[in-house]
Design an enzyme around this catalytic site. Structure first.
Site, short mmCIF file in Angstrom:
data_model
loop_
_atom_site.label_atom_id
_atom_site.label_comp_id
_atom_site.label_asym_id
_atom_site.label_seq_id
_atom_site.Cartn_x
_atom_site.Cartn_y
_atom_site.Cartn_z
N LEU A 35 0.88 -1.27 -0.11
CA LEU A 35 -0.10 0.07 0.02
C LEU A 35 0.69 1.22 -0.07
CD1 LEU A 35 -3.01 -1.18 2.46
CD2 LEU A 35 -2.85 -1.18 -0.06
N THR A 36 1.78 1.58 -1.17
CA THR A 36 2.59 2.64 -1.11
C THR A 36 1.43 3.55 -1.61
OG1 THR A 36 2.60 2.26 -3.65
CG2 THR A 36 4.33 1.33 -2.14
N ILE A 60 7.51 -6.89 -0.53
CA ILE A 60 7.94 -8.21 -1.16
C ILE A 60 9.46 -8.26 -0.95
CG2 ILE A 60 6.19 -8.35 -3.26
CD1 ILE A 60 8.48 -6.91 -5.05
N THR A 100 12.27 -1.98 -4.79
CA THR A 100 11.20 -2.92 -5.04
C THR A 100 11.39 -3.67 -6.15
OG1 THR A 100 9.56 -1.62 -3.93
CG2 THR A 100 8.63 -3.07 -5.34
N THR A 125 7.89 -4.78 -18.52
CA THR A 125 7.37 -3.91 -19.31
C THR A 125 8.06 -3.84 -20.39
OG1 THR A 125 7.33 -1.50 -19.66
CG2 THR A 125 8.67 -2.52 -18.06
N ASP A 126 7.51 -3.02 -21.88
CA ASP A 126 8.11 -3.14 -23.24
C ASP A 126 9.12 -1.97 -22.87
OD1 ASP A 126 6.48 -0.85 -22.60
OD2 ASP A 126 5.38 -0.84 -24.60
N GLU A 127 9.15 -1.09 -21.88
CA GLU A 127 10.20 -0.01 -21.83
C GLU A 127 11.56 -0.73 -21.33
OE1 GLU A 127 8.87 3.35 -19.55
OE2 GLU A 127 6.83 3.02 -19.84
N TYR A 149 13.52 3.87 -14.06
CA TYR A 149 12.38 2.95 -13.79
C TYR A 149 12.46 1.86 -14.98
CZ TYR A 149 8.05 0.62 -15.15
OH TYR A 149 6.74 -0.08 -15.54
N LYS A 153 13.46 -2.40 -14.09
CA LYS A 153 12.57 -3.27 -14.52
C LYS A 153 13.58 -4.32 -15.34
CE LYS A 153 8.81 -3.81 -14.06
NZ LYS A 153 8.03 -4.56 -13.19
N LYS A 188 -0.94 8.47 -14.45
CA LYS A 188 -0.57 7.96 -15.69
C LYS A 188 -1.38 8.89 -16.73
CE LYS A 188 2.13 5.17 -13.70
NZ LYS A 188 1.89 3.83 -13.23
N TYR A 206 3.33 16.80 -23.27
CA TYR A 206 4.73 16.93 -23.65
C TYR A 206 4.83 17.43 -25.19
CZ TYR A 206 5.88 14.64 -19.26
OH TYR A 206 5.95 14.39 -18.11
N1 LIG Z 1 0.57 0.37 -16.09
C1 LIG Z 1 1.41 -0.09 -17.40
O1 LIG Z 1 1.07 0.60 -18.28
C2 LIG Z 1 2.09 -1.11 -17.39
C3 LIG Z 1 2.60 -1.64 -18.43
C4 LIG Z 1 3.39 -2.80 -18.88
C5 LIG Z 1 3.75 -3.28 -17.66
N2 LIG Z 1 3.45 -2.92 -16.31
C6 LIG Z 1 3.79 -3.42 -15.00
O2 LIG Z 1 2.91 -4.05 -14.34
C7 LIG Z 1 3.13 -3.94 -13.05
C8 LIG Z 1 1.88 -3.45 -12.45
O3 LIG Z 1 1.84 -2.09 -12.79
P1 LIG Z 1 0.58 -0.91 -12.22
O4 LIG Z 1 0.42 -0.02 -13.46
O5 LIG Z 1 -0.57 -1.95 -11.85
O6 LIG Z 1 1.12 -0.40 -11.07
P2 LIG Z 1 0.73 0.59 -9.83
O7 LIG Z 1 1.79 1.62 -9.33
O8 LIG Z 1 -0.87 0.73 -10.08
O9 LIG Z 1 0.52 -0.68 -8.73
C9 LIG Z 1 1.77 -1.18 -8.05
C10 LIG Z 1 1.32 -1.84 -6.64
O10 LIG Z 1 2.43 -2.38 -6.07
C11 LIG Z 1 2.56 -2.21 -4.98
N3 LIG Z 1 3.90 -2.05 -4.07
C12 LIG Z 1 4.90 -1.10 -4.37
N4 LIG Z 1 5.89 -1.55 -3.95
C13 LIG Z 1 5.79 -2.77 -3.26
C14 LIG Z 1 6.47 -3.60 -2.43
N5 LIG Z 1 7.67 -3.27 -2.21
N6 LIG Z 1 6.09 -4.52 -1.95
C15 LIG Z 1 4.62 -5.00 -1.89
N7 LIG Z 1 3.83 -4.11 -2.92
C16 LIG Z 1 4.29 -3.03 -3.46
C17 LIG Z 1 1.92 -0.68 -4.58
O11 LIG Z 1 1.23 -0.38 -3.12
C18 LIG Z 1 0.69 -0.98 -5.72
O12 LIG Z 1 -0.45 -1.52 -5.30
C19 LIG Z 1 4.42 -3.35 -12.91
O13 LIG Z 1 5.43 -4.28 -12.31
C20 LIG Z 1 4.70 -2.56 -14.10
O14 LIG Z 1 6.14 -2.52 -14.23
C21 LIG Z 1 2.55 -1.73 -16.16
#
Ligand SMILES: NC(=O)c1ccc[n+]([C@@H]2O[C@H](COP(=O)([O-])OP(=O)(O)OC[C@H]3O[C@@H](n4cnc5c(N)ncnc54)[C@H](O)[C@@H]3O)[C@@H](O)[C@H]2O)c1
Length: 342
Positions: A35-36, A60, A100, A125-127, A149, A153, A188, A206
């Protein structure tokens, strides 16, 4: 299966829980989330109300806690969404990202070693590939990340590879494109635009908004991750793409259209990056499609539904955009460029 969903109180993780509860009646879920600023209990109220999911507050990187959960709940598989995820925040400070996205992933991989876990999916991620002028990345393309970031990853991806090669840890990596849908934290692009426009503010773009991103609906992204979990080959990485490339300005225009607003609500701002902004992301996803996955949600339809969701769910996002961490970030990052339009 008993699934441990790390980061399940965030955007994609919570939608993944909904997806599993909807499609696999026998599965049970434990959500581990720190819950960050990005994770909220309000995001998983409905998930917990099913009685098939429970919540554990923790990080984690907390190795003892993770091991205890794996044993106590007889976890069969881990799906790791937990991450620091916002590129722009990583430009302001990278430490949390390393904690993390790197140490946290290693902690989960180590915990798999001496437990009954049969599979772990690391959601990436694709990034990690960087930026591509033309053509598409395959899973064999080099990892050339351009921000703290994406570098963190990429490090997580490589730790998964190392664990598989060294110990045979049954880990799989997914690399998804830009994802949109309900419950996305309003920093986002799409929810940022929606929530600012719905509160009478201007939305910042941007430059000319020429960057190209591949957009995928969160339900399609979750279905692909689940396909990889159940049918993928351990040690492999899978690109997840809807092949839906859009310039940022086109996405902005479609949001305005869905809200019945015009171009005057957009403010063009200089990019805060001193170097280059990734210009284009594009992936070949034939490998995951060969497992039987196909995207189902057309972009125009998914975006309209998403904009409507933000219009109808102010109860969810209003407390977030009024919270101290959110306001501090927006002020610090956009204050200097938005001026009186902040
Ligand atoms: N959003 C996108 O467009 C996208 C695209 C491709 C990949 N991803 C990947 O998908 C995953 C989820 O992305 P999202 O957009 O849902 O992110 P988000 O930021 O909405 O959620 C991340 C969650 O992780 C929790 N968290 C953070 N650090 C933690 C820790 N140390 N231990 C336990 N919990 C922790 C946060 O509280 C949050 O609930 C990520 O790994 C991201 O890299 C996201």
């Amino acid at each position: 299966m008993n699934l441990l969903v790390c980061g399940g109180a965030g955007f994609i993780g919570s939608n993944y829980c909904r997806y599993v509860l909807r499609t696999v009646p026998e599965d049970r879920i434990v959500i581990l989330d720190a819950l960050t600023y990005a994770g909220h209990r309000s995001t998983i109220e409905d998930v917990l109300a099913t009685g098939r999911a429970e919540f554990v507050h923790g990080r984690i990187e907390d190795r003892d806690r993770v091991r205890q959960i794996l044993t106590e709940h007889r976890i069969d598989a881990i799906v790791n969404f937990a991450a620091e995820t916002h590129n722009d925040r990583s430009l302001l400070g990278a430490e949390e990202f390393l904690r993390t996205n790197v140490l946290g992933v290693q902690s989960l991989l180590d915990a798999c070693l001496d437990s009954g876990v049969q599979r772990m999916v690391q959601v990436s991620t694709d990034e990690v590939y960087g930026s591509i002028g033309s053509g598409k990345w395959t899973e064999e393309s080099p990892l050339l990340p351009n921000t703290p970031y994406s570098a963190s990853k990429a490090a997580g991806d490589l730790l998964c590879r190392a664990a598989f090669v060294t110990y045979g840890t049954p880990v799989l990596v997914t690399r998804g494109g830009n994802t949109y849908g309900p419950y996305q934290y309003p920093e986002k692009l799409i929810p940022f635009f929606c929530t600012r426009l719905l509160t009478g503010k201007k939305a910042p773009l941007y430059g000319e908004g020429e960057q190209v991103r591949e957009w995928i609906h969160v339900d399609d992204h979750c279905a692909a991750i689940d396909t990889v979990l159940r049918k993928g080959v351990p040690g492999e990485a899978y690109n997840i793409s809807d092949a839906n490339e859009r310039q940022n300005r086109e996405v902005a225009a479609k949001i305005l259209e869905a809200l019945g607003m015009d171009e005057s609500r957009i403010k063009r701002i200089p990019d805060p990056r001193k170097g280059a902004h990734d210009q284009r992301y594009s992936m070949d996803s034939s490998k995951v499609r060969a497992l039987g996955w196909e995207p189902q949600v057309p972009f125009e339809e998914g975006l309209r539904q998403t904009v409507n969701w933000y219009r109808e769910n102010e109860r969810w996002w209003r407390p977030i955009v009024e919270s101290e961490p959110y306001r501090r970030f927006v002020e610090r990052f956009y204050g200097p460029v938005l001026g009186e339009d902040l």
